[in-house]
Design an enzyme around this catalytic site. Structure first.
Site, short mmCIF file in Angstrom:
data_model
loop_
_atom_site.label_atom_id
_atom_site.label_comp_id
_atom_site.label_asym_id
_atom_site.label_seq_id
_atom_site.Cartn_x
_atom_site.Cartn_y
_atom_site.Cartn_z
N LYS A 1 0.83 -1.20 0.00
CA LYS A 1 0.00 0.00 0.00
C LYS A 1 0.87 1.26 0.00
O LYS A 1 2.06 1.23 0.31
CB LYS A 1 -0.98 -0.03 1.17
CG LYS A 1 -2.07 -1.07 0.96
CD LYS A 1 -3.15 -1.07 2.01
CE LYS A 1 -4.25 -2.08 1.63
NZ LYS A 1 -5.30 -2.19 2.65
N ARG B 1 -3.06 -10.32 4.72
CA ARG B 1 -3.40 -10.37 3.29
C ARG B 1 -2.24 -9.77 2.51
O ARG B 1 -1.92 -8.59 2.68
CB ARG B 1 -4.69 -9.61 3.04
CG ARG B 1 -5.20 -9.64 1.60
CD ARG B 1 -6.50 -8.84 1.49
NE ARG B 1 -7.06 -8.89 0.14
CZ ARG B 1 -6.74 -8.06 -0.85
NH1 ARG B 1 -5.84 -7.10 -0.63
NH2 ARG B 1 -7.29 -8.17 -2.04
#
Length: 288
Positions: free
Chosen positions: A213, A253
């Site tokens: 991210k 994840r």
């Protein structure tokens, strides 16, 4: 006291042309299925299959297209014995995915995008991930104000828990995701990661999804986050996976499972060899 289970590795499989990290790489069904098996070989315990990007500025695909993208991939991987979660905000997509072998619903809107989602989770008894997010696709990259991001995210997640249990979702089937990168800036994300113990104490399984991210890219390449190398982002992700495992997360994840799988195994070994509580500590726990 029994050793906690090893934190599971959830491998990301984006069957999309426009996801922020790997959009287009696995848009073809054969490529997606092959990558799913590669994720398993690399250490993934769960494959998270998604057919719709939630990156900032993305445009929603219609339901028929989302179904076309994910159902054949889930059917093939599940038939081979893979444990599958479906990353969707649509109740009908979740239901169709469960019908062909998916086991878990991963709804980044926590049932707010499609109110029928929580009913599907209740009726099928499927575990459901409820993620924290404000604004959804139309304002996904907006800056949101928090007086205390940890307290407010926990409070808002509790509201989603209440909504889920009200329609019959069992307590043990609720998995929480604090929503790193969603309606949060980098500082918010780091604050949440520094308080993972508080999320783990909510008496629900915890999923942490930090992989690749932007806040990681900003840390690695502050002047131009786009220059952060993918391998470096995966190493940073593995460090976060270790922190998450140490905090007791049920799963992380990730796009690249191997390094996070190693991190989870190391933390599991540490936990297995941690000293037992002293008599004074046990007495203190009894008094609490």
């Amino acid at each position: 006291m029994p050793t906690p289970e090893r934190t599971k590795i959830m491998g990301v499989l984006n069957v999309t042309p426009d996801s922020f990290s790997d959009g287009g790489r696995y848009f073809d069904h054969d490529a997606a299925i092959a990558h799913g098996f590669e994720l398993l070989r690399s250490g993934a315990d769960i494959i998270d299959v998604g057919g719709e990007s939630t990156r900032p500025g993305s445009v929603r695909v219609d339901e028929a297209e989302e179904l076309r993208r994910v159902v054949p991939v889930i059917r093939e991987l599940a038939a081979a014995g893979a444990l599958i979660s479906v990353d969707t905000m649509r109740a009908k997509v979740a239901e169709a995915s469960l019908d062909v072998g998916a086991h878990i619903i991963n709804d980044v809107s926590a049932g707010l995008s499609d109110p029928a989602m929580l009913t599907v989770a209740a009726e099928t008894a499927a575990p459901v991930v409820l993620m924290h997010w404000r604004g959804y696709l139309d304002r996904a990259s907006a800056s949101f104000h928090y007086d205390d991001v940890v307290t407010e995210v926990i409070t808002e997640l509790k509201t989603r828990i209440d909504e889920a249990t009200a329609v019959g979702v069992k307590h043990e089937n609720i998995i929480l995701d604090p929503g790193l990168g969603f309606s949060k800036n980098a500082e918010h994300n780091w604050q949440i990661l520094g308080a993972l113990d508080e999320f783990a104490d909510l008496d629900h399984r915890l999923l942490v999804a930090a992989s690749r991210k932007r806040f990681i890219s900003t840390l690695l390449s502050p002047e131009d986050p786009k220059l952060a190398e993918e391998s470096a982002k995966d190493q940073a992700t593995a460090a976060i996976s270790a922190l998450s495992a140490r905090a007791g997360a049920w799963a992380v994840r990730v796009h690249e499972p191997s390094t996070s799988a190693i991190a989870a195994k190391v933390i599991h070994a540490v936990n297995a060899h941690a000293p037992a509580a002293t008599p004074d500590e046990r007495a203190a726990e009894g008094e609490a």
